[in-house]
Design a protein around this motif. Structure first.
Motif, PDB file in Angstrom:
ATOM      1  N   PRO A 101       5.147  -4.597  -4.853  1.00 22.24           N
ATOM      2  CA  PRO A 101       4.487  -5.114  -3.649  1.00 22.24           C
ATOM      3  C   PRO A 101       4.083  -3.991  -2.702  1.00 22.24           C
ATOM      4  O   PRO A 101       4.806  -3.005  -2.534  1.00 22.24           O
ATOM      5  CB  PRO A 101       5.564  -6.015  -3.024  1.00 22.24           C
ATOM      6  N   LEU A 102       2.932  -4.147  -2.072  1.00 18.70           N
ATOM      7  CA  LEU A 102       2.401  -3.143  -1.163  1.00 18.70           C
ATOM      8  C   LEU A 102       2.924  -3.391   0.244  1.00 18.70           C
ATOM      9  O   LEU A 102       2.758  -4.481   0.792  1.00 18.70           O
ATOM     10  CB  LEU A 102       0.869  -3.178  -1.186  1.00 18.70           C
ATOM     11  N   ASP A 103       3.557  -2.394   0.820  1.00 20.55           N
ATOM     12  CA  ASP A 103       4.193  -2.495   2.136  1.00 20.55           C
ATOM     13  C   ASP A 103       3.107  -2.541   3.217  1.00 20.55           C
ATOM     14  O   ASP A 103       2.393  -1.564   3.444  1.00 20.55           O
ATOM     15  CB  ASP A 103       5.100  -1.279   2.340  1.00 20.55           C
ATOM     16  N   GLU A 104       3.013  -3.664   3.918  1.00 18.99           N
ATOM     17  CA  GLU A 104       1.953  -3.836   4.913  1.00 18.99           C
ATOM     18  C   GLU A 104       2.133  -2.926   6.122  1.00 18.99           C
ATOM     19  O   GLU A 104       1.150  -2.497   6.742  1.00 18.99           O
ATOM     20  CB  GLU A 104       1.883  -5.296   5.354  1.00 18.99           C
ATOM     21  N   LYS A 105       3.371  -2.644   6.491  1.00 18.61           N
ATOM     22  CA  LYS A 105       3.607  -1.777   7.645  1.00 18.61           C
ATOM     23  C   LYS A 105       3.287  -0.325   7.322  1.00 18.61           C
ATOM     24  O   LYS A 105       2.684   0.389   8.127  1.00 18.61           O
ATOM     25  CB  LYS A 105       5.064  -1.907   8.109  1.00 18.61           C
ATOM     26  N   LEU A 106       3.697   0.105   6.143  1.00 22.45           N
ATOM     27  CA  LEU A 106       3.421   1.487   5.738  1.00 22.45           C
ATOM     28  C   LEU A 106       1.940   1.697   5.492  1.00 22.45           C
ATOM     29  O   LEU A 106       1.354   2.710   5.907  1.00 22.45           O
ATOM     30  CB  LEU A 106       4.213   1.832   4.472  1.00 22.45           C
ATOM     31  N   LEU A 107       1.309   0.740   4.837  1.00 20.04           N
ATOM     32  CA  LEU A 107      -0.099   0.871   4.460  1.00 20.04           C
ATOM     33  C   LEU A 107      -0.986   0.214   5.510  1.00 20.04           C
ATOM     34  O   LEU A 107      -1.705  -0.746   5.254  1.00 20.04           O
ATOM     35  CB  LEU A 107      -0.324   0.239   3.087  1.00 20.04           C
ATOM     36  N   HIS A 108      -0.953   0.768   6.709  1.00 17.10           N
ATOM     37  CA  HIS A 108      -1.733   0.239   7.826  1.00 17.10           C
ATOM     38  C   HIS A 108      -2.459   1.391   8.522  1.00 17.10           C
ATOM     39  O   HIS A 108      -1.828   2.364   8.944  1.00 17.10           O
ATOM     40  CB  HIS A 108      -0.818  -0.490   8.822  1.00 17.10           C
ATOM     41  N   ASN A 109      -3.789   1.288   8.624  1.00 17.79           N
ATOM     42  CA  ASN A 109      -4.601   2.380   9.175  1.00 17.79           C
ATOM     43  C   ASN A 109      -4.214   3.701   8.503  1.00 17.79           C
ATOM     44  O   ASN A 109      -3.792   4.657   9.162  1.00 17.79           O
ATOM     45  CB  ASN A 109      -4.431   2.475  10.689  1.00 17.79           C
ATOM     46  N   VAL A 110      -4.386   3.732   7.207  1.00 14.94           N
ATOM     47  CA  VAL A 110      -3.851   4.831   6.423  1.00 14.94           C
ATOM     48  C   VAL A 110      -4.843   5.335   5.380  1.00 14.94           C
ATOM     49  O   VAL A 110      -5.672   4.570   4.874  1.00 14.94           O
ATOM     50  CB  VAL A 110      -2.538   4.390   5.715  1.00 14.94           C
ATOM     51  N   VAL A 111      -4.782   6.643   5.104  1.00 10.51           N
ATOM     52  CA  VAL A 111      -5.534   7.251   4.007  1.00 10.51           C
ATOM     53  C   VAL A 111      -4.581   8.142   3.215  1.00 10.51           C
ATOM     54  O   VAL A 111      -3.556   8.604   3.735  1.00 10.51           O
ATOM     55  CB  VAL A 111      -6.741   8.079   4.496  1.00 10.51           C
ATOM     56  N   LEU A 112      -4.941   8.379   1.960  1.00 11.16           N
ATOM     57  CA  LEU A 112      -4.099   9.196   1.090  1.00 11.16           C
ATOM     58  C   LEU A 112      -4.467  10.668   1.172  1.00 11.16           C
ATOM     59  O   LEU A 112      -5.657  11.022   1.219  1.00 11.16           O
ATOM     60  CB  LEU A 112      -4.260   8.756  -0.368  1.00 11.16           C
ATOM     61  N   SER A 131       8.757   6.159  -8.106  1.00 11.85           N
ATOM     62  CA  SER A 131       8.821   5.679  -6.719  1.00 11.85           C
ATOM     63  C   SER A 131       7.452   5.307  -6.153  1.00 11.85           C
ATOM     64  O   SER A 131       7.328   5.044  -4.953  1.00 11.85           O
ATOM     65  CB  SER A 131       9.471   6.740  -5.826  1.00 11.85           C
ATOM     66  N   SER A 132       6.427   5.255  -7.001  1.00 11.11           N
ATOM     67  CA  SER A 132       5.058   5.017  -6.537  1.00 11.11           C
ATOM     68  C   SER A 132       4.741   3.536  -6.383  1.00 11.11           C
ATOM     69  O   SER A 132       5.307   2.682  -7.072  1.00 11.11           O
ATOM     70  CB  SER A 132       4.060   5.642  -7.521  1.00 11.11           C
ATOM     71  N   TYR A 133       3.822   3.253  -5.470  1.00 10.15           N
ATOM     72  CA  TYR A 133       3.305   1.884  -5.336  1.00 10.15           C
ATOM     73  C   TYR A 133       2.306   1.576  -6.444  1.00 10.15           C
ATOM     74  O   TYR A 133       2.138   0.418  -6.846  1.00 10.15           O
ATOM     75  CB  TYR A 133       2.615   1.704  -3.985  1.00 10.15           C
ATOM     76  N   GLY A 134       1.638   2.604  -6.902  1.00 11.67           N
ATOM     77  CA  GLY A 134       0.648   2.417  -7.958  1.00 11.67           C
ATOM     78  C   GLY A 134       0.284   3.746  -8.578  1.00 11.67           C
ATOM     79  O   GLY A 134       0.712   4.810  -8.114  1.00 11.67           O
ATOM     80  N   VAL A 135      -0.510   3.673  -9.633  1.00 13.84           N
ATOM     81  CA  VAL A 135      -0.960   4.889 -10.308  1.00 13.84           C
ATOM     82  C   VAL A 135      -2.479   4.874 -10.437  1.00 13.84           C
ATOM     83  O   VAL A 135      -3.095   3.822 -10.592  1.00 13.84           O
ATOM     84  CB  VAL A 135      -0.318   5.042 -11.704  1.00 13.84           C
ATOM     85  N   HIS A 136      -3.056   6.051 -10.364  1.00 12.05           N
ATOM     86  CA  HIS A 136      -4.501   6.225 -10.455  1.00 12.05           C
ATOM     87  C   HIS A 136      -4.847   6.768 -11.834  1.00 12.05           C
ATOM     88  O   HIS A 136      -4.328   7.814 -12.231  1.00 12.05           O
ATOM     89  CB  HIS A 136      -4.974   7.194  -9.364  1.00 12.05           C
ATOM     90  N   LEU A 137      -5.743   6.072 -12.538  1.00 11.09           N
ATOM     91  CA  LEU A 137      -6.081   6.465 -13.904  1.00 11.09           C
ATOM     92  C   LEU A 137      -7.178   7.520 -13.966  1.00 11.09           C
ATOM     93  O   LEU A 137      -7.493   7.999 -15.053  1.00 11.09           O
ATOM     94  CB  LEU A 137      -6.514   5.233 -14.708  1.00 11.09           C
TER      95      LEU A 137
END
Length: 332
Positions: free
Chosen positions: A176-187, A287-293
């Motif tokens: 699940p993607l954390d809404e608080k962490l992933l708010h107004n955010v860039v990688l 520990s990742s939320y997702g992976v980029h292919l």
């Protein structure tokens, strides 16, 4: 005056009645198909509400279907985030809902009620935005990177108008993607931390950084530069707004997120996803939320379901319905 035998008249009436009943049955089945099998599609931005909780995607190739990996991306997001709206915007004339090119619509529509497919007309979508002139000028249509560039631009129009979490279609979400962490955010992309990644980003509607980025892109275009209008532009605008002269800097209304959350395996090692899983590769994504292919590098790599291939393992766990029906897709 000749008369028609009663027996013949009855038979004639029976045949007509049979035809009428057949036509009614066909019409009924068609109506049911259109209303229940094919999902109710929404059209254009006027039907999309401002919602920073939504997770959205843009498919800009012009195809009316998703391939295996794209379908896996959407399913993994929908599966791990069942209470959040997931929107897939398709820039196509029509959608393939017949399953000719794969069962993507059946998978998403029949198993995930939080997924909504939105068929859009790009002419209308860009109208009224600061990028309308860029779109209508049409120089991008001649670029060998036109699909990627259209994606870079249209996601910003969508983000500025409606807000939300944008993701490219070459990720697999693992939890699940954390809404608080992933708010107004860039990688932040890469270990050196010098460039931002526009493949995953969240902003509220009308955010100033997105507005500045749109204004920046409206003033110039290079059809031969793959990165300029995506990660490079995002980095340049962020530095201009937030840097004090050293590094990327900080903005009070933008959070920078470590690459480890979505890009734990970087471009030099993208091939690890298509090799047998090892303790090292599994630990890298643990520990990742997702992976980029990294699809621009890996698009031709075969998927070997039922093996120890790392991507195959991730697909079986995170997009299980898509994984089971891989053979029905005409390509991966």
């Amino acid at each position: 005056m000749p008369t028609i035998p009663v027996k013949f008249r009855l038979k004639y009436k029976f045949v007509n009645a049979t035809k009428i009943i057949t036509i009614i049955c066909i019409a009924f089945v068609t109506l049911c198909y259109l209303n229940f099998i094919i999902p109710p599609l929404r059209h254009q931005n006027k039907d999309v509400a401002m919602d920073s909780r939504r997770i959205f995607f843009h498919e800009t190739s012009g195809r009316g279907s998703l391939n295996f990996k794209q379908c896996c991306t959407i399913e993994s997001v929908a599966k791990h985030n069942p209470t959040r709206p997931v929107q897939l915007f398709m820039s196509a004339k029509s959608l393939d809902v017949s399953g000719t090119n794969g069962p993507w619509m059946d998978i998403l529509n029949n198993h995930y009620s939080n997924v909504n497919v939105v068929l859009i007309n790009n002419d209308q979508f860009f109208k009224g935005s600061a990028l309308q002139s860029w779109y209508e000028n049409g120089e991008w249509r001649q670029s060998r990177f036109r699909t990627a560039h259209l994606s870079d631009y249209i996601r910003l129009v969508s983000m500025y108008r409606h807000g939300g979490l944008y993701m490219d279609l070459d990720y697999v979400v693992l939890k699940p993607l954390d809404e608080k962490l992933l708010h107004n955010v860039v990688l932040v992309e890469g270990i050196d931390g010098r460039q931002l990644n526009n493949g995953v980003m969240h902003f509220e509607a009308k955010h100033r950084l997105v507005k500045e980025l749109i204004d920046y892109l409206s003033k110039g275009y290079d059809p031969e530069d793959y990165y300029l209008h995506g990660p490079t532009a995002l980095t340049d605008v962020y530095v201009r707004l937030c840097s004090n002269g050293t590094g990327l800097g900080k903005c009070p209304d933008v959070c920078l997120l470590s690459y480890k959350h979505f890009c734990p395996i970087g471009p030099p090692f993208w091939h690890l996803y298509f090799e047998d899983a090892s303790d090292q590769s599994l630990n890298m994504i643990n520990s990742s939320y997702g992976v980029h292919l990294w699809n621009f590098l890996s698009s031709n790599e075969p998927v070997r379901m039922g093996t120890r291939q790392l991507y195959a393992i991730l697909a079986e766990e995170n997009c299980p319905i898509t994984a089971k029906r891989m053979a029905e897709f005409i390509s991966t």
